[in-house]
Enzyme design. Structure first.
Site, PDB file in Angstrom:
ATOM      1  N   LYS A 107      27.116   9.404  56.465  1.00  0.00           N
ATOM      2  CA  LYS A 107      27.991  10.567  56.246  1.00  0.00           C
ATOM      3  C   LYS A 107      27.439  11.721  57.058  1.00  0.00           C
ATOM      4  O   LYS A 107      26.231  11.782  57.305  1.00  0.00           O
ATOM      5  CB  LYS A 107      28.010  10.942  54.759  1.00  0.00           C
ATOM      6  CG  LYS A 107      29.270  11.667  54.340  1.00  0.00           C
ATOM      7  CD  LYS A 107      30.400  10.688  54.127  1.00  0.00           C
ATOM      8  CE  LYS A 107      31.697  11.380  53.768  1.00  0.00           C
ATOM      9  NZ  LYS A 107      32.733  10.411  53.368  1.00  0.00           N
ATOM     10  N   ASP A 147      36.944  13.418  57.580  1.00  0.00           N
ATOM     11  CA  ASP A 147      36.762  13.602  56.141  1.00  0.00           C
ATOM     12  C   ASP A 147      37.331  14.981  55.812  1.00  0.00           C
ATOM     13  O   ASP A 147      38.206  15.465  56.528  1.00  0.00           O
ATOM     14  CB  ASP A 147      35.263  13.483  55.800  1.00  0.00           C
ATOM     15  CG  ASP A 147      35.013  13.127  54.350  1.00  0.00           C
ATOM     16  OD1 ASP A 147      34.923  11.937  54.020  1.00  0.00           O
ATOM     17  OD2 ASP A 147      34.925  14.053  53.508  1.00  0.00           O
TER      18      ASP A 147
END
Ligand code: NAD
Length: 428
Positions: A107, A147
């Site tokens: 991430k 995202d």
């Protein structure tokens, strides 16, 4: 570091510890998997439109890549912290493992608020992020994606910078690209459809026919809309949906006892998934409190909006009729609510299984980009169905065999697979 009140990484580690105990994991894999393998934190200087230089903090965390290149989105958010990114990267590892795709978890993020940045400034942040990490990410090591507050455009700027640095085309470096520029058909549908592929299997297991069931949905965005579309195609009836109202700064539920007509509601919905209240009344829908979606007398609840929605306070309001909760959103149910749901024997399809259609389709995008050959939409969705169904069946089988709550069974499978990959490689 994140504030003491809620630290996502501590929560992710606590969840991991619980399953590590159940799996009786040795100290080696336990210590390795409790922490990310690698973390990068760096500065991105940007010459702003007013001529001044502003420095943004960027992150990339690679939690684990024993099963394949790390995979996970990049968030642009003013409250981003390294601990949030660590937690999200760990959850990505488990999500990829539970659907058995050959990817690890990663991430990334940048502390910034795109609302206050021009398009040019955002482009420079994207290019700066890649320049700092060009040797540590790539199609064979770590594959980013969009995202929160990042889009296909951000991905293209990042791809362009990566290819510029490496002097060749690497469309498989990043996913979430627009269709026609390396993106995959079916990505828009993937998460919502994936929720319903798993729901379809859950109903089979419970001996229920979709056409005899009703559902209530929290949210009316990307995940909810496509979940409703496929559930309707299977014959199911959605009697309640809900959304956030930007003007009133509160949420509303919309009920229609004989079934919400998806296309009619889509026609009165803005691009953020907000439904027009007055026009909804014109369609014969009852406008109710935001929380009303949870207390509907339906067979199925699909939370597809936000985290922390089914809590110790709201769970007791769930109707006795409810048999299944299919978690489209990430983290919609708190551990306290889990205990209540478990006691009431409601069948839960846990978030990182139910909503894994998105990352599975991103994996398909990566495969297509790496081979520079693109599939038809039916092929993408067909492969998605096979993957999601197989993942559901494996988790359900373990849940039945070991009498485990579905969430625990999913964690046991995911963490077990990653630990095994670490052992097989001789890491632990
Ligand atoms: P979205 O922004 O497209 O839609 C969100 C919807 O939730 C909107 O209709 C909004 O009005 C509604 N909403 C917001 N606050 C609400 C509230 N308090 N009560 C009722 N409704 C509310 O988002 P999305 O892409 O559909 O994602 C929804 C959830 O699914 C998020 O938790 C996201 O992390 C998760 N998820 C999304 C994907 C994906 O591919 N889109 C993949 C995995 C997980």
């Amino acid at each position: 570091m994140a504030n003491k009140a809620f630290n996502a990484f501590e929560m992710a580690q606590a969840q991991f510890d619980k399953v590590a105990d159940q799996l009786e994991l040795d100290e080696g894999p336990r210590e390795l998997l409790r922490w990310p393998l690698r973390e990068y934190a760096f500065s991105i200087p940007v010459r702003m439109d007013d001529g001044n230089v502003q420095v943004f903090r960027g992150f990339r965390v690679q939690h684990n890549d024993a099963r394949g290149p790390s995979k996970g989105g990049i968030r642009f958010h003013p409250q981003e912290t390294i601990d949030t990114v660590r937690a999200l990267s760990m959850w990505m590892t488990w999500k990829c493992a539970v659907v058995d795709i050959p990817l690890g978890g990663g991430k990334g993020g940048v502390i910034c608020d795109p609302h206050n940045l021009s398009s040019r400034e955002q482009e420079l942040i994207c290019r700066g992020w890649v320049r700092q990490l060009a040797k540590n990410v790539g199609p064979l090591t770590d594959v980013p994606a969009p995202d929160v507050m990042t889009s296909a455009q951000h991905m293209l700027w990042m791809l362009d910078e990566f290819e510029h640095i490496h002097g060749a085309k690497y469309p498989g470096f990043i996913t979430g690209k627009p269709v026609g520029m390396g993106g995959s058909l079916g990505r828009t549908e993937a998460t919502g459809f994936g929720v319903i592929y798993t729901l379809r299997e859950a109903l089979k297991h419970l001996g229920l026919r979709p056409e005899d069931t009703t559902a209530s949905v929290q949210g009316f965005g990307n995940v909810a809309q496509f979940a409703i579309r496929l559930y309707n195609q299977l014959g199911g009836t959605v009697v309640c949906v809900s959304c956030w109202d930007q003007t009133d700064q509160k949420s509303y539920s919309f009920r229609k006892d004989d079934g919400v007509i998806l296309d009619d509601v889509l026609a009165i919905t803005d691009r953020f998934g907000g439904i027009d209240k007055d026009k909804a009344r014109d369609l014969g829908m009852e406008v109710l409190d935001g929380d009303a979606w949870i207390e509907q007398e339906v067979d199925i609840l699909i939370p597809a909006a936000l985290e922390n929605q089914i809590t110790a306070e709201t769970a007791p309001r769930i109707s006795k009729k409810v048999r299944v909760i299919a978690e489209g959103a990430n983290g919609p149910t708190t551990p306290e609510a889990d205990a209540i749901i478990q006691q009431r024997e409601i069948f839960v399809i846990p978030d990182f299984l139910a909503n894994a259609g998105g990352v599975t389709c991103s994996y398909f995008e990566q495969v297509q980009s790496n081979s520079n050959y693109y599939w038809e939409k039916d092929e993408v969705l067909g492969k998605l169905d096979i993957k999601m169904t197989a993942a559901f069946l494996a988790v359900n089988e373990l849940s039945v065999k070991r009498k485990l709550f579905m969430r625990d069974a999913a964690y046991v499978i995911a963490i077990g697979r990653v630990a095994q990959a670490c052992r097989d490689r001789g890491w632990v």
